[in-house]
Design a protein around this motif. Structure first.
Motif, PDB file in Angstrom:
ATOM      1  N   GLY A   1       0.800  -1.211   0.000  1.00 58.00           N
ATOM      2  CA  GLY A   1       0.000   0.000   0.000  1.00 58.00           C
ATOM      3  C   GLY A   1       0.832   1.259   0.000  1.00 58.00           C
ATOM      4  O   GLY A   1       0.435   2.270  -0.563  1.00 58.00           O
ATOM      5  N   GLU A   2       1.983   1.207   0.668  1.00 53.95           N
ATOM      6  CA  GLU A   2       2.661   2.477   0.894  1.00 53.95           C
ATOM      7  C   GLU A   2       3.997   2.623   0.218  1.00 53.95           C
ATOM      8  O   GLU A   2       4.509   3.721   0.132  1.00 53.95           O
ATOM      9  CB  GLU A   2       2.926   2.671   2.399  1.00 53.95           C
ATOM     10  N   GLN A   3       4.615   1.530  -0.196  1.00 51.31           N
ATOM     11  CA  GLN A   3       5.994   1.683  -0.626  1.00 51.31           C
ATOM     12  C   GLN A   3       6.240   1.323  -2.080  1.00 51.31           C
ATOM     13  O   GLN A   3       7.045   1.950  -2.744  1.00 51.31           O
ATOM     14  CB  GLN A   3       6.898   0.825   0.254  1.00 51.31           C
ATOM     15  N   ILE A   4       5.560   0.313  -2.569  1.00 55.11           N
ATOM     16  CA  ILE A   4       5.962  -0.246  -3.855  1.00 55.11           C
ATOM     17  C   ILE A   4       5.689   0.743  -4.980  1.00 55.11           C
ATOM     18  O   ILE A   4       4.715   1.500  -4.953  1.00 55.11           O
ATOM     19  CB  ILE A   4       5.253  -1.596  -4.098  1.00 55.11           C
ATOM     20  N   LEU A   5       6.594   0.771  -5.963  1.00 56.20           N
ATOM     21  CA  LEU A   5       6.463   1.697  -7.081  1.00 56.20           C
ATOM     22  C   LEU A   5       5.924   0.964  -8.301  1.00 56.20           C
ATOM     23  O   LEU A   5       5.893  -0.255  -8.348  1.00 56.20           O
ATOM     24  CB  LEU A   5       7.823   2.308  -7.406  1.00 56.20           C
ATOM     25  N   LEU A   6       5.600   1.760  -9.305  1.00 55.03           N
ATOM     26  CA  LEU A   6       4.951   1.232 -10.511  1.00 55.03           C
ATOM     27  C   LEU A   6       5.736   0.113 -11.166  1.00 55.03           C
ATOM     28  O   LEU A   6       5.202  -0.973 -11.439  1.00 55.03           O
ATOM     29  CB  LEU A   6       4.774   2.400 -11.486  1.00 55.03           C
ATOM     30  N   SER A   7       7.035   0.335 -11.381  1.00 50.21           N
ATOM     31  CA  SER A   7       7.809  -0.662 -12.124  1.00 50.21           C
ATOM     32  C   SER A   7       7.975  -1.938 -11.313  1.00 50.21           C
ATOM     33  O   SER A   7       7.888  -3.054 -11.842  1.00 50.21           O
ATOM     34  CB  SER A   7       9.169  -0.096 -12.494  1.00 50.21           C
ATOM     35  N   ASP A   8       8.193  -1.801  -9.985  1.00 53.15           N
ATOM     36  CA  ASP A   8       8.375  -2.994  -9.173  1.00 53.15           C
ATOM     37  C   ASP A   8       7.082  -3.775  -9.068  1.00 53.15           C
ATOM     38  O   ASP A   8       7.073  -5.012  -9.073  1.00 53.15           O
ATOM     39  CB  ASP A   8       8.837  -2.597  -7.750  1.00 53.15           C
ATOM     40  N   ASN A   9       5.982  -3.050  -8.979  1.00 51.22           N
ATOM     41  CA  ASN A   9       4.695  -3.719  -8.908  1.00 51.22           C
ATOM     42  C   ASN A   9       4.426  -4.515 -10.181  1.00 51.22           C
ATOM     43  O   ASN A   9       3.926  -5.644 -10.133  1.00 51.22           O
ATOM     44  CB  ASN A   9       3.595  -2.664  -8.716  1.00 51.22           C
ATOM     45  N   ALA A  10       4.798  -3.909 -11.328  1.00 47.13           N
ATOM     46  CA  ALA A  10       4.584  -4.602 -12.604  1.00 47.13           C
ATOM     47  C   ALA A  10       5.395  -5.894 -12.651  1.00 47.13           C
ATOM     48  O   ALA A  10       4.883  -6.956 -13.039  1.00 47.13           O
ATOM     49  CB  ALA A  10       4.973  -3.687 -13.761  1.00 47.13           C
ATOM     50  N   SER A  11       6.670  -5.810 -12.227  1.00 48.41           N
ATOM     51  CA  SER A  11       7.513  -7.010 -12.275  1.00 48.41           C
ATOM     52  C   SER A  11       6.963  -8.079 -11.339  1.00 48.41           C
ATOM     53  O   SER A  11       6.930  -9.267 -11.671  1.00 48.41           O
ATOM     54  CB  SER A  11       8.940  -6.676 -11.858  1.00 48.41           C
ATOM     55  N   SER A  12       6.550  -7.634 -10.158  1.00 51.90           N
ATOM     56  CA  SER A  12       6.053  -8.603  -9.180  1.00 51.90           C
ATOM     57  C   SER A  12       4.793  -9.292  -9.674  1.00 51.90           C
ATOM     58  O   SER A  12       4.625 -10.514  -9.559  1.00 51.90           O
ATOM     59  CB  SER A  12       5.778  -7.855  -7.869  1.00 51.90           C
ATOM     60  N   LEU A  13       3.913  -8.490 -10.284  1.00 52.83           N
ATOM     61  CA  LEU A  13       2.679  -9.068 -10.792  1.00 52.83           C
ATOM     62  C   LEU A  13       2.944 -10.046 -11.921  1.00 52.83           C
ATOM     63  O   LEU A  13       2.287 -11.097 -12.031  1.00 52.83           O
ATOM     64  CB  LEU A  13       1.768  -7.939 -11.289  1.00 52.83           C
TER      65      LEU A  13
ATOM     66  N   MET B   1      10.991  -1.189 -23.759  1.00 52.20           N
ATOM     67  CA  MET B   1      10.144  -0.013 -23.896  1.00 52.20           C
ATOM     68  C   MET B   1       9.287   0.249 -22.677  1.00 52.20           C
ATOM     69  O   MET B   1       9.366   1.299 -22.065  1.00 52.20           O
ATOM     70  CB  MET B   1       9.225  -0.188 -25.101  1.00 52.20           C
ATOM     71  N   LEU B   2       8.468  -0.746 -22.285  1.00 50.52           N
ATOM     72  CA  LEU B   2       7.515  -0.468 -21.215  1.00 50.52           C
ATOM     73  C   LEU B   2       8.211  -0.262 -19.880  1.00 50.52           C
ATOM     74  O   LEU B   2       7.925   0.705 -19.173  1.00 50.52           O
ATOM     75  CB  LEU B   2       6.498  -1.610 -21.086  1.00 50.52           C
ATOM     76  N   LEU B   3       9.106  -1.166 -19.533  1.00 51.96           N
ATOM     77  CA  LEU B   3       9.750  -1.048 -18.234  1.00 51.96           C
ATOM     78  C   LEU B   3      10.570   0.226 -18.156  1.00 51.96           C
ATOM     79  O   LEU B   3      10.538   0.950 -17.155  1.00 51.96           O
ATOM     80  CB  LEU B   3      10.639  -2.267 -17.981  1.00 51.96           C
ATOM     81  N   THR B   4      11.319   0.532 -19.230  1.00 52.86           N
ATOM     82  CA  THR B   4      12.120   1.748 -19.220  1.00 52.86           C
ATOM     83  C   THR B   4      11.235   2.987 -19.151  1.00 52.86           C
ATOM     84  O   THR B   4      11.559   3.953 -18.453  1.00 52.86           O
ATOM     85  CB  THR B   4      13.015   1.806 -20.459  1.00 52.86           C
ATOM     86  N   ALA B   5      10.096   2.938 -19.847  1.00 50.45           N
ATOM     87  CA  ALA B   5       9.191   4.085 -19.786  1.00 50.45           C
ATOM     88  C   ALA B   5       8.648   4.263 -18.373  1.00 50.45           C
ATOM     89  O   ALA B   5       8.524   5.389 -17.870  1.00 50.45           O
ATOM     90  CB  ALA B   5       8.033   3.908 -20.766  1.00 50.45           C
ATOM     91  N   GLU B   6       8.323   3.133 -17.706  1.00 52.02           N
ATOM     92  CA  GLU B   6       7.830   3.241 -16.332  1.00 52.02           C
ATOM     93  C   GLU B   6       8.904   3.838 -15.425  1.00 52.02           C
ATOM     94  O   GLU B   6       8.633   4.722 -14.601  1.00 52.02           O
ATOM     95  CB  GLU B   6       7.431   1.859 -15.804  1.00 52.02           C
ATOM     96  N   LEU B   7      10.135   3.357 -15.592  1.00 47.45           N
ATOM     97  CA  LEU B   7      11.217   3.898 -14.776  1.00 47.45           C
ATOM     98  C   LEU B   7      11.402   5.377 -15.057  1.00 47.45           C
ATOM     99  O   LEU B   7      11.586   6.181 -14.134  1.00 47.45           O
ATOM    100  CB  LEU B   7      12.532   3.168 -15.079  1.00 47.45           C
ATOM    101  N   TYR B   8      11.332   5.753 -16.344  1.00 46.93           N
ATOM    102  CA  TYR B   8      11.490   7.159 -16.697  1.00 46.93           C
ATOM    103  C   TYR B   8      10.421   7.998 -16.019  1.00 46.93           C
ATOM    104  O   TYR B   8      10.689   9.027 -15.417  1.00 46.93           O
ATOM    105  CB  TYR B   8      11.388   7.327 -18.215  1.00 46.93           C
ATOM    106  N   LEU B   9       9.182   7.517 -16.120  1.00 51.63           N
ATOM    107  CA  LEU B   9       8.078   8.297 -15.589  1.00 51.63           C
ATOM    108  C   LEU B   9       8.195   8.473 -14.085  1.00 51.63           C
ATOM    109  O   LEU B   9       7.948   9.545 -13.544  1.00 51.63           O
ATOM    110  CB  LEU B   9       6.765   7.587 -15.918  1.00 51.63           C
ATOM    111  N   GLN B  10       8.628   7.426 -13.398  1.00 49.94           N
ATOM    112  CA  GLN B  10       8.616   7.592 -11.951  1.00 49.94           C
ATOM    113  C   GLN B  10       9.891   8.188 -11.390  1.00 49.94           C
ATOM    114  O   GLN B  10       9.886   8.636 -10.254  1.00 49.94           O
ATOM    115  CB  GLN B  10       8.303   6.271 -11.262  1.00 49.94           C
TER     116      GLN B  10
END
Lengths: 308, 274
Positions: free
Chosen positions: A30-42, A121-130
């Motif tokens: 809920g409080e810590q995980i970021l977009l890119s890490d959440n995507a990888s975990s999922l 593309m997607l992962l790098t874009a997520e990292l860029y955005l965040q």
């Protein structure tokens, strides 16, 4: 790892079956995980669900540091620890479960190529955005990344991570890109995925593979995470077959579990603040009621004493 | 509609066609309806007195070459650079986009799925093959000091020839370490082993994909062919002291045949220069 070490590790892996108590570690949901890490975990969770292997998800604030490669998620199986989707797929294959055995050589090459496309593309874009988009960094990323740590460590760690990611972006040539160019790249990537998927249920027709898990992980996270604005998820929403694809995988592999439902939006800081205020308010209200209640009970006694 | 495109480059006839960037006109098919036939290149080149006749050609290349634009003002220091009238376009991907907008496109016959496959394979090349190619050219000491550095230094005017190759080498090493050098690989040797393994796997995948057909999508070369050629040709043709990856490539006969085909069809004029 050298070739010998890898061969040894897969030998060891092959001897034991998949245990019941395998766990997957990621950061606090809920409080810590970021977009890119959440995507990888999922993506990893989806892959393990597709292989029908039981896994328990454990959230720890220091998951990033526990991981052998510094990346989340990682799984702890028996007495081995493996991180990231690529090595996990190989590890699971050494144990005898594989989703891509039915593919021929050309299809395997295609699958690997598309997985690289998503990572590139997607992962790098997520990292860029965040990490490189100042607005998102200030409002969401810094506070989330430093959440478990006291001041000043939360700021120091967040800045350090940002510096590292920016350095990497510069090395691969994304340092000078603007946000619009990044979103265009995301659009191109989604278009390629959509064209490849076509009207099929999964990328390689009837059976899901690790590519489906990876694409699902990224797209689902992008669609359900609330950022400052909705530009990123709008790009994905333009392709209806991708939306149907995500929905299908969610229904088939995630909805029959009675654990915490998958569809959640990660909260922004302001939402968390309002939640805290509400909780505080409700506590206050309970206090008032109990006090008021006790006052009301003493009332008749007071009247009695006064009448004297 | 013949435009004059000048392709600038750090040096004239360099040993391999890839860095040549030679523009060639090869009208294979005469229905000139603005269809970029074969390689999205065409035009007659314009010689520039830059230490030799400069020829420019459009293929997507990524060898990390970056040289100060001596004659092109406003460029960002990258080669290859394409100048056309007032536009200056500098990276391979952007050059291809620019040409597509000018209606020179090699991908007309491709279906949507094949277009998607192109993107995916390009990503695969950049992720798996590029680090090893960069390493072979710029980081491996024997190769760098014996081949790459003298070759580049001979084409760059004096003071810069001392600085720029070193800078390019450092940039290549940086890129490799930042993208591939993460734990649990702690030593440069382990990173090298990993990237060469990845590159060999990538070459195998490309060979499987190519099979026995002449080009990747049938009989007509497309953007993907250009990209793959751009990566493979230098690897195949340059004579290196340390030849690990080259040996592996030479064992994949269909890829070698592919390179030779394109070289003989589209680089005929410059073949004589070696």
């Amino acid at each position: 790892m050298s070739l010998v070490a890898e061969a040894f590790a897969s030998q060891v892996a092959a001897t034991e079956p998949w245990p019941e108590n395998a766990t997957l570690y990621q950061q606090l949901k809920g409080e810590q995980i970021l977009l890119s890490d959440n995507a990888s975990s999922l993506a990893v969770q989806a892959f393990l669900q597709m292989c029908d292997l039981p896994i328990k998800v454990v959230c720890r604030a220091n998951a990033e540091y526990m991981s052998p490669s510094g990346k989340v998620p990682f799984i702890h199986v028996g007495n081995q620890v493996v991180s990231e989707l690529g090595p996990i797929v190989q590890f699971v294959k050494a144990k005898g479960h594989s989703l891509s055995d039915g593919l021929d050589e050309v299809q395997k090459a295609e699958m690997k190529a598309y997985m690289e496309l998503v990572n590139n593309m997607l992962l790098t874009a997520e990292l860029y955005l965040q990490w490189c988009d100042e607005a998102t960094v200030g409002e969401i990323t810094h506070s989330r990344y430093g959440y478990p740590y006291p001041w000043p460590l939360n700021h120091i760690l967040a800045y350090q991570k940002q510096w590292e990611v920016k350095r990497k972006m510069k090395a691969i040539g994304w340092g000078n890109k603007t946000l619009d160019q990044v979103l265009e790249d995301v659009d191109q990537c989604c278009q390629a995925l959509s064209q490849r998927l076509g009207t099929q249920p999964y990328f390689f027709n009837k059976q899901p593979t690790e590519l489906d898990a990876l694409v699902f992980g990224h797209l689902f996270t992008i669609l359900t995470t609330q950022l400052i604005n909705d530009e990123l998820s709008e790009k994905v929403k333009n392709y209806s077959n991708l939306l149907a694809f995500c929905r299908r995988i969610e229904q088939n592999y995630f909805e029959d579990k009675e654990r915490v439902p998958l569809r959640r939006k990660s909260k922004t800081q302001s939402e968390e603040n309002t939640l805290k205020k509400r909780k505080a308010k409700s506590k206050l209200w309970i206090l008032v009621r109990t006090l008021g209640g006790s006052l009301v009970k003493t009332l008749p006694l007071w009247r009695l004493t006064n009448s004297y | 509609m013949v435009q004059e495109l000048l392709f600038h480059q750090a040096g004239a006839s360099l040993p391999t066609p890839a860095l040549h960037v030679a523009l060639q006109q090869q009208p294979r098919d005469e229905n000139g309806a603005g269809r970029g036939r074969a390689l999205p290149g065409y035009q007659r080149s314009q010689g520039r007195q830059d230490g030799g006749p400069l020829r420019a050609q459009v293929l997507g290349r990524r060898l990390g070459a970056s040289v100060c634009p001596l004659r092109v003002s406003g460029g960002s220091g990258d080669v290859p650079i394409l100048t056309s009238e007032d536009n200056i376009v500098s990276q391979p991907a952007k050059i291809l986009n620019f040409l597509r907008k000018q209606k020179y496109n090699a991908d007309y016959q491709l279906s949507a799925k094949q277009g998607a496959d192109t993107l995916a394979y390009i990503a695969l090349l950049e992720e798996k093959l590029l680090p090893a190619v960069l390493h072979t050219f710029w980081v491996e000491n024997d190769n760098y000091f014996n081949v790459t550095k003298p070759w580049f230094a001979s084409r760059i005017p004096f003071p810069l020839s001392l600085i720029l190759p070193g800078r390019m080498s450092k940039r290549a090493l940086n890129r490799i370490l930042l993208t591939k050098g993460e734990p649990p690989l702690y030593h440069l040797k382990e990173v090298e082993a990993q990237i060469y393994r990845d590159a060999k796997e990538c070459l195998n995948l490309l060979s499987n994909r190519l099979g026995t057909s002449q080009f990747f999508f049938g009989d007509i070369p497309t953007t993907l062919d250009a990209y793959v050629f751009g990566f493979l040709a230098p690897l195949y043709k340059v004579h290196f002291p340390k030849v690990q990856l080259q040996e592996h490539l030479k064992q994949l006969t269909n890829l070698c045949r592919f390179c030779d085909d394109i070289l003989s069809c589209y680089f005929r004029l410059s073949f004589a220069d070696g």
